[in-house]
Design a protein around this motif. Sequence first.
Motif: not given
Length: 700
Positions: A145-171
């Motif tokens: 709850r303390m993080i939800q109050e800051v981010t406004g997010q209930d859930t976030v992705p958790f697992g084996d994933c990579v981050l795709s920005t507008k110009d590249t991909c980060i793993g």
Amino acid sequence: MGRKVTVASCSLNQWALDFEGNSKRILRSIEIAKSQGAKYRLGPELEICGYGCADHFYESDTLLHSFQVLKDLLESPVTQDIICDVGMPIMHHNVRYNCRVLFLNRKVLLIRPKMLMANHGNYREMRWFSPWRQIRQVEEYFLPRMIQEVTGQDTVPFGDCVLSTKDTCIGTEMCEEMWNPDSPHTYMGLDGVEIFTNSSASHHELRKADQRVNLVKSATTKSGGIYLYANQRGCDGDRVYYDGCAMIAINGDVVAHGAQFSLDDVEVISATLDLEDVRSYRGELCQPQMGNEPKPCHRIKVDFSLSSCDDIYLPTHQPVEWLFHTPEEEISLGPACWLWDYLRRSGQAGFLLPLSGGVDSSSTACIVHSMCVLLCQAVEDGSREVLQDVRRVVGDESYRPQHPRELCGRIFTTCYMSSENSSEDTCSRAKNLANQIGSTHMNINIDMAVKGILGIFSLVTGHRPQFRAHGGSHRENLALQNVQARVRMVLAYLFAQLSLWARGRPGGLLVLGSANVDESLTGYFTKYDCSSADINPIGGISKTDLKSFLLYCVEQFQLSALRGVLAAPPTAELEPLTDGQVSQTDEADMGMTYSELSVIGRLRKIAKCGPFSMFCKLIHMWKDALSPSEVAQKVKHFFRMYSVNRHKMTTVTPSYHAESYGPDDNRFDLRPFLYNTRWSWQFRCIDNQVSDMSAGASKQ
């Protein structure tokens, strides 16, 4: 053009459970990264709580306080407009994971759990964490709850994933995953990930640094890409020293790297690199994945760019040469940095060392001197943090060290503890070395204390033991040696507690031990003697390496007194002198040389040899010097000594871990301490093999 990215990696001196200090160092690193133009900042493994929390990872408090720090980081204006990659423990579905949390502008982007655990040597990650087994699979994680109050997010992705920005991909990779044959960067690179990151807590061992560098270079040589490596630095609260070496590489070349040994709590390196260089490199080498390959990486999209549209005039970093330290330099620097972390965080006012004039205690003294050299250099270079710590240790807010020798006199006390069995040579060697390094030196005669203890024994039993040289038995001789050694330990702690009090100064001293790794292998020391101390900077270093280190100190620090130390035979000086000269030597007592012990130690621990397999290897390794029967005697003698004295390792002084064959029972070498010391089956196999070899030789 929008193709050049500036990224940053860190080495941080985090401390287990120091949530406030760890948080400040993380924020400082992000601030520096942003000042260098970086849009992505990578930190070391478990940096929020510290890597060395050990069984504190079981406590819910550790998880709670980690999230409290994450909340502060999310809310800080320092973390805005840069992707921050931090490490902390997280419980998901009641399972504890070692995780990376990536966030941007008060939003958590993803949580990536570690998939391959470090569970050998110094590491016990499987004791506290579970690996994420679901390759390329992602679940929803419900934020506290303390993080939800800051981010406004209930859930976030958790697992084996990579981050795709507008110009590249980060793993993401995490420490052990890079060392594993099935490293995640391999499949990520084949799926188009261009930037790999590795948050690590990799400790220092002699002659190890090049392995790390080669792994990072090879990760991007195979299929191209940019690789960021971050590492812990300093003493996290245990026997190991994390030696930094943050680096950034592209297409097999290192373009930026940090220091391996440094007193700076925060070090940030950055590099500007052209994504088109990665794409051009891969255009010739990489092929698309075939239909039978695992499914593609799960991509988490973020509306953010690491590059800018007007970067055409932005210069990119070029390859740099990495100059590795020699083993002698590593001994000088690694344990010195570890000692300083321990001293400044312990609240004590310095060190006390029983200085015998031999190689081991002289090596320990030289490491303390090296520490003072590093401190003076850091102060001269303008380090406010080091100056504040030095002032706190010496108890003087106006103090400023002028010279290593002068600082040594403030924080280092040495004492030569003589007895009627001590020679003038060792006494003068200890005094000369103390004068050259500048330690406050004392001569303490222990004869009165030894005679008092023996008087009590004689009064109670009616018997007075004698040395072997005076007609006594082996038991008497050994007991008389041990009394002297243990008296020295008692006096060392007395003087450590009260010597500053006697000088009118506040604080106490940490007692330094000086038993080397080879002596620990055989147990060639007295339990609870002056090798029993608060910490031991040389407990993981071989006698052979220590001698080379002292030769280095002669030239590096102009310590000419060490020439006499190196020329003298190692001796405990616990038996009576013969015509004023030492007749007892360490190697004669042990029944083997120190160089032989180093070989045996590596075979025992690294090659996993028992008595018979060790014999089978040594008959080839030592064939030019020893016959099979002589090798057999050496092996059997070692295992008898090792097993008889193994109990001593249960109380061994916490030592700096520097060798992968260390026998430290408490952390590194988990073996029994009660053995059948006859080794009857094993030794019979050796004897049978010797007989077969002798019979075969006689037929030729």
